[in-house]
Scaffold this motif. Sequence first.
Motif, PDB file in Angstrom:
ATOM      1  N   ILE A  24      10.510   2.550   7.618  1.00 52.07           N
ATOM      2  CA  ILE A  24      11.224   2.466   6.345  1.00 52.07           C
ATOM      3  C   ILE A  24      10.840   3.681   5.512  1.00 52.07           C
ATOM      4  CG2 ILE A  24      11.516   1.156   4.203  1.00 52.07           C
ATOM      5  CD1 ILE A  24      10.769  -1.365   5.781  1.00 52.07           C
ATOM      6  N   PRO A  25      11.785   4.541   5.169  1.00 52.07           N
ATOM      7  CA  PRO A  25      11.445   5.674   4.295  1.00 52.07           C
ATOM      8  C   PRO A  25      10.996   5.139   2.924  1.00 52.07           C
ATOM      9  CG  PRO A  25      13.595   5.979   5.346  1.00 52.07           C
ATOM     10  CD  PRO A  25      13.196   4.553   5.579  1.00 52.07           C
ATOM     11  N   VAL A  26       9.774   5.413   2.554  1.00 51.38           N
ATOM     12  CA  VAL A  26       9.220   4.838   1.327  1.00 51.38           C
ATOM     13  C   VAL A  26      10.006   5.291   0.100  1.00 51.38           C
ATOM     14  CG1 VAL A  26       7.126   4.567  -0.069  1.00 51.38           C
ATOM     15  CG2 VAL A  26       6.962   4.656   2.425  1.00 51.38           C
ATOM     16  N   THR A  27      10.589   6.477   0.164  1.00 48.71           N
ATOM     17  CA  THR A  27      11.357   6.987  -0.980  1.00 48.71           C
ATOM     18  C   THR A  27      12.532   6.064  -1.313  1.00 48.71           C
ATOM     19  OG1 THR A  27      12.635   8.388   0.523  1.00 48.71           O
ATOM     20  CG2 THR A  27      10.751   9.398  -0.600  1.00 48.71           C
ATOM     21  N   THR A  28      13.095   5.387  -0.309  1.00 47.36           N
ATOM     22  CA  THR A  28      14.242   4.506  -0.578  1.00 47.36           C
ATOM     23  C   THR A  28      13.841   3.305  -1.426  1.00 47.36           C
ATOM     24  OG1 THR A  28      13.960   3.165   1.431  1.00 47.36           O
ATOM     25  CG2 THR A  28      15.302   5.159   1.615  1.00 47.36           C
ATOM     26  N   LEU A  29      12.554   2.963  -1.430  1.00 50.24           N
ATOM     27  CA  LEU A  29      12.083   1.835  -2.231  1.00 50.24           C
ATOM     28  C   LEU A  29      11.996   2.185  -3.714  1.00 50.24           C
ATOM     29  CD1 LEU A  29       9.230   0.616   0.158  1.00 50.24           C
ATOM     30  CD2 LEU A  29      11.601  -0.173   0.065  1.00 50.24           C
ATOM     31  N   PHE A  30      12.180   3.471  -4.024  1.00 56.02           N
ATOM     32  CA  PHE A  30      12.103   3.944  -5.406  1.00 56.02           C
ATOM     33  C   PHE A  30      13.438   4.530  -5.873  1.00 56.02           C
ATOM     34  CE2 PHE A  30       7.735   3.653  -4.196  1.00 56.02           C
ATOM     35  CZ  PHE A  30       7.027   3.410  -5.364  1.00 56.02           C
ATOM     36  N   ARG A  31      14.528   4.170  -5.209  1.00 55.20           N
ATOM     37  CA  ARG A  31      15.788   4.812  -5.516  1.00 55.20           C
ATOM     38  C   ARG A  31      16.337   4.385  -6.886  1.00 55.20           C
ATOM     39  NH1 ARG A  31      16.022   0.906  -1.967  1.00 55.20           N
ATOM     40  NH2 ARG A  31      17.670  -0.671  -1.923  1.00 55.20           N
ATOM     41  N   SER A  32      17.129   5.273  -7.463  1.00 55.06           N
ATOM     42  CA  SER A  32      17.816   4.968  -8.714  1.00 55.06           C
ATOM     43  C   SER A  32      19.122   4.256  -8.392  1.00 55.06           C
ATOM     44  CB  SER A  32      18.095   6.250  -9.491  1.00 55.06           C
ATOM     45  OG  SER A  32      19.037   7.046  -8.782  1.00 55.06           O
ATOM     46  N   ASP A  33      19.812   3.771  -9.433  1.00 58.90           N
ATOM     47  CA  ASP A  33      21.061   3.061  -9.172  1.00 58.90           C
ATOM     48  C   ASP A  33      22.104   3.961  -8.521  1.00 58.90           C
ATOM     49  OD1 ASP A  33      21.116   4.449 -11.548  1.00 58.90           O
ATOM     50  OD2 ASP A  33      22.444   3.063 -12.565  1.00 58.90           O
ATOM     51  N   ASP A  34      22.083   5.253  -8.816  1.00 60.40           N
ATOM     52  CA  ASP A  34      23.041   6.178  -8.204  1.00 60.40           C
ATOM     53  C   ASP A  34      22.827   6.308  -6.702  1.00 60.40           C
ATOM     54  OD1 ASP A  34      24.273   6.690 -10.611  1.00 60.40           O
ATOM     55  OD2 ASP A  34      23.074   8.466 -11.043  1.00 60.40           O
ATOM     56  N   ARG A  88       0.831  -1.202   0.000  1.00 60.26           N
ATOM     57  CA  ARG A  88       0.000   0.000   0.000  1.00 60.26           C
ATOM     58  C   ARG A  88       0.869   1.257   0.000  1.00 60.26           C
ATOM     59  NH1 ARG A  88      -4.501   1.923   4.505  1.00 60.26           N
ATOM     60  NH2 ARG A  88      -5.271   3.716   3.303  1.00 60.26           N
ATOM     61  N   ALA A  89       1.957   1.233   0.772  1.00 58.90           N
ATOM     62  CA  ALA A  89       2.875   2.374   0.798  1.00 58.90           C
ATOM     63  C   ALA A  89       3.505   2.592  -0.572  1.00 58.90           C
ATOM     64  CB  ALA A  89       3.954   2.154   1.859  1.00 58.90           C
ATOM     65  N   ILE A  90       3.924   1.502  -1.217  1.00 54.75           N
ATOM     66  CA  ILE A  90       4.531   1.588  -2.540  1.00 54.75           C
ATOM     67  C   ILE A  90       3.534   2.148  -3.555  1.00 54.75           C
ATOM     68  CG2 ILE A  90       5.290   0.138  -4.476  1.00 54.75           C
ATOM     69  CD1 ILE A  90       6.854  -1.535  -2.413  1.00 54.75           C
ATOM     70  N   ALA A  91       2.301   1.635  -3.516  1.00 54.90           N
ATOM     71  CA  ALA A  91       1.277   2.105  -4.454  1.00 54.90           C
ATOM     72  C   ALA A  91       0.946   3.570  -4.222  1.00 54.90           C
ATOM     73  CB  ALA A  91       0.028   1.238  -4.330  1.00 54.90           C
ATOM     74  N   ASP A  92       0.849   3.976  -2.964  1.00 55.15           N
ATOM     75  CA  ASP A  92       0.552   5.375  -2.628  1.00 55.15           C
ATOM     76  C   ASP A  92       1.624   6.310  -3.183  1.00 55.15           C
ATOM     77  OD1 ASP A  92      -1.865   5.213  -1.351  1.00 55.15           O
ATOM     78  OD2 ASP A  92      -1.135   5.905   0.598  1.00 55.15           O
ATOM     79  N   LYS A 131       1.552   6.680  -6.966  1.00 52.29           N
ATOM     80  CA  LYS A 131       0.420   7.436  -7.506  1.00 52.29           C
ATOM     81  C   LYS A 131       0.451   8.907  -7.116  1.00 52.29           C
ATOM     82  CE  LYS A 131      -2.583   3.367  -7.549  1.00 52.29           C
ATOM     83  NZ  LYS A 131      -3.700   2.660  -6.874  1.00 52.29           N
ATOM     84  N   THR A 132       0.961   9.218  -5.918  1.00 53.67           N
ATOM     85  CA  THR A 132       0.856  10.589  -5.397  1.00 53.67           C
ATOM     86  C   THR A 132       2.201  11.268  -5.179  1.00 53.67           C
ATOM     87  OG1 THR A 132       0.897   9.939  -3.058  1.00 53.67           O
ATOM     88  CG2 THR A 132      -1.247   9.897  -4.178  1.00 53.67           C
ATOM     89  N   LYS A 133       3.300  10.492  -5.289  1.00 50.84           N
ATOM     90  CA  LYS A 133       4.660  10.984  -5.021  1.00 50.84           C
ATOM     91  C   LYS A 133       4.836  11.425  -3.562  1.00 50.84           C
ATOM     92  CE  LYS A 133       6.128  10.095  -9.093  1.00 50.84           C
ATOM     93  NZ  LYS A 133       4.975   9.264  -9.484  1.00 50.84           N
ATOM     94  N   LYS A 134       3.990  10.897  -2.693  1.00 45.96           N
ATOM     95  CA  LYS A 134       4.161  11.102  -1.255  1.00 45.96           C
ATOM     96  C   LYS A 134       3.550   9.913  -0.535  1.00 45.96           C
ATOM     97  CE  LYS A 134      -0.010  13.949  -0.851  1.00 45.96           C
ATOM     98  NZ  LYS A 134      -0.559  15.269  -0.424  1.00 45.96           N
ATOM     99  N   ALA A 135       3.990   9.706   0.689  1.00 40.31           N
ATOM    100  CA  ALA A 135       3.490   8.568   1.455  1.00 40.31           C
ATOM    101  C   ALA A 135       3.612   8.860   2.938  1.00 40.31           C
ATOM    102  CB  ALA A 135       4.277   7.300   1.112  1.00 40.31           C
TER     103      ALA A 135
END
Length: 237
Positions: A36-46, A10-14, A17-21
């Motif tokens: 768990i900071p949800v932003t870390t689940l969307f990190r780039s390779d850098d 649910r956190a990932i989907a939120d 869709k909204t760019k915030k969680a």
Amino acid sequence: MNSKKDPMGRAIADYWKTKKADRLRVFSPMFEEDEIPVTTLFRSDDDMPAIERKALDMAIGKTLDVGAGSGCHSLVLQQRGVDVTAIDISPLSVETMKERGVKKVLEQDFFTLEGQYDTILMLMNGIGIVGTLERLPEFFRHLDKILAPGGQVLCDSSDICYVYETEDDIIELPDDMDYYGELSYRMQYKDTIGEPFPWLYIDADTLREQAASNGYAVEVAAEGDHYDYLARITKFS
């Protein structure tokens, strides 16, 4: 998995869709509440830790990304031309990965997966899904089925002995417990509360011993800054 019991999904989907969680809260009897900071689940390779970047560099052939979450590792590999399949037991995570452009995604439990893969990625303490030392033989038996000849498992974990470090820098493990890396967790996101689940943090020496007794070799391919490491697991020839 029931989406009503899927706080991480649910956190990932939120966030997708909204760019915030909201906070993805983590509870364990051993520790104070964490998140768990949800932003870390969307990190780039850098933005990935060196251990994860090393694992992605080592991935070759037909690759399986276990517990893929938002698909950040799979997306990097896709961009590099690697044939990667992402699996997760979370239906919301699987839906999000598809929307993000991961080409091959399955809502799938690792232990019932079929097929064969040259590289199996288990990142973000991914071998933790085994849960307990007692279940490791089942893990290796399943590798016998799905790891292609000459294949490799790339997994990271941490030796959490530091939790028991005294002020004198001495590790004192309690006598009244099983293996100290066996933990139990529960997650919560907003009003979605997940079921408790076991999670395994395993030190490299114990992993090496357990692997050897099941016909596998373990090489530490990289070490992090805080008791974490990347292991490469291969079948004895």
